[in-house]
Scaffold this active site. Sequence first.
Site, mmCIF file in Angstrom:
data_model
loop_
_atom_site.group_PDB
_atom_site.id
_atom_site.type_symbol
_atom_site.label_atom_id
_atom_site.label_comp_id
_atom_site.label_asym_id
_atom_site.label_seq_id
_atom_site.Cartn_x
_atom_site.Cartn_y
_atom_site.Cartn_z
ATOM 1 C CE LYS A 101 -4.226 -2.058 1.999
ATOM 2 N NZ LYS A 101 -4.048 -3.258 2.199
ATOM 3 N N GLY A 128 -7.931 -7.343 1.382
ATOM 4 C CA GLY A 128 -9.400 -8.186 2.200
ATOM 5 C C GLY A 128 -9.780 -7.253 3.686
ATOM 6 N N GLY A 129 -9.192 -6.039 4.023
ATOM 7 C CA GLY A 129 -9.929 -5.903 4.840
ATOM 8 C C GLY A 129 -8.601 -5.935 6.417
ATOM 9 C CD GLU A 131 -5.026 6.216 2.563
ATOM 10 O OE1 GLU A 131 -4.071 5.829 1.632
ATOM 11 O OE2 GLU A 131 -5.666 5.976 3.121
ATOM 12 C CD GLU A 144 -10.085 -2.625 -3.636
ATOM 13 O OE1 GLU A 144 -11.341 -2.345 -2.820
ATOM 14 O OE2 GLU A 144 -9.971 -4.003 -3.613
ATOM 15 C CD GLU A 182 -6.962 -2.448 -0.692
ATOM 16 O OE1 GLU A 182 -6.014 -2.287 0.184
ATOM 17 O OE2 GLU A 182 -7.685 -3.276 -0.598
ATOM 18 N NE ARG A 228 -6.497 -10.683 -4.302
ATOM 19 C CZ ARG A 228 -8.252 -10.665 -3.861
ATOM 20 N NH1 ARG A 228 -9.106 -10.639 -4.731
ATOM 21 N NH2 ARG A 228 -7.813 -9.353 -2.780
ATOM 22 C CB VAL A 251 -14.386 -12.798 -4.384
ATOM 23 C CG1 VAL A 251 -15.905 -13.784 -3.838
ATOM 24 C CG2 VAL A 251 -13.816 -12.989 -3.381
#
Length: 497
Positions: free
Chosen positions: A117, A165-166, A201, A276, A289, A293, A296
């Site tokens: 990141k 993934g949070g 941030e 994103e 970010e 890949r 989902v």
Amino acid sequence: MKIKSILIANRGEIAIRIARTAKSMGIKTYMFLSHHEPNALHIEHADEVIDVSDNTFINVYTNIDKLIEVALENKIDAIHPGYGFLSENPYLPRECERNNIIFIGPSSKAINQMGNKGLARNMAIKNKVPVLLGSKGVISTLEEAERTSEEIGYPVMLKAVAGGGGKGMRVVRKKSELALMYKLATNEAKSLFDNDAMLIEKFVENPRHVEFQVLADKKGNVVHLFERECSIQRKHQKLLEEAPSSALTEELRAKIGADAVRLCEATGYYSAGTVEFLLDKDLNHYFMEMNTRVQVEHPITEEITGFDIIEQQIKIAQDEAMDIKQEDIKINGWAIELRVNAEDVQSGFAPSTGLIEQMDIPNKKCLRVDSGYQVGKVVISSFDSLVAKLIITGKNRSEAIKNCRSVLNSTTIKGVKTTLPFFKQVMRTPSFVKGNYNTSFIETDLEQSFYQEDDELVAAAALAMQAYLNEQEKINSDTLSDKSVSAWAMSKKIKGN
């Protein structure tokens, strides 16, 4: 080189999804039989099964040495990592290259640069892609975090540099919370990613989460396949996605899409990826970010554009130039993905495991089902809780929602608790129906819909429960919150449902 065989280094629905496209391209597929899932559905879709069930000491999906060994022993041309596991680990493509195995994904350099990141943020700044006010570099100590947070101004977001993934993320609303949240975030990041470095941030209250699907080949051609709205989340975990987003105008769509493409061009990125962004209340967008890949939620993009993203990944990996031009890509209709997880919604989305006794999903023209389970298969705690993805389409958003309601009313899964009741409530919530929602949807809009329907006693109890949970969230770790019952779930329990 044309790929003739692929080792699918994954399981469940994504393994089946990759195999489906590979077989349509005449490519032989290999998958693993592990001791965790002796009757896994995905192995029934493999051309060849590699039995590693006698080795109970390794998780083959996270063991690079084992993957390389199997590929070499079986003379397999390529490895596809799917999502999760090793999909964003730069060492896997590096070892593939060293052993003359094709990695179906980006280069190790791109994964390292855009998967980190901090590096990705710097690349965005360098290429004039908007970012939130934040730390100039990584944060390695609490003292640095305190100083930087004061400079930025509370509330702030702690974000693990290597996270995804949070995970490894915490919101800090005031100085007195920082020490605890910093400890929680760094401990989680160290445990999951073996890297506890943080970014800080400015935190945007109640943003919308919008991501752009990109495709890029090794010849320098880059396109985007428009956006997905991912704002319905719980603790940064996506539950429902739709494409396109009701928040974007054509002008804003073109602007953010151009930023995503420019970032990929600047890094020499190739393969599929997702850039994103956060949107604030004024629809200003900020780079968040990049996921290096397949996502989902990639099926909803496939449904509105007509492109097979896995097929494009494979073609790019075997050095084919894309024959796709940006001006030729059009949005056709609307698509919504419901992640049907094995979770007990009324117990705070607690995992639910067990034998699937019944799984009735209707056969409808508007419905695509991607699933790694069927009746007789067992949902276990060793892997994620995703049972099925219901991908529902319509000629517009209103029709897609109408079709979602119809599909949900005709779907029954027994043996494990699922998120189906949650989605039924979402489809009745006015803010979602109007397309006017953000990442606070579950805590505000969804719960408010219960308050409006319930009697005064139930509403008062639910509100009291939510006030209690909010206070606990401020002073305790997320562990308590994960185990707590949300107010909207409690309101259902009080009614005896």
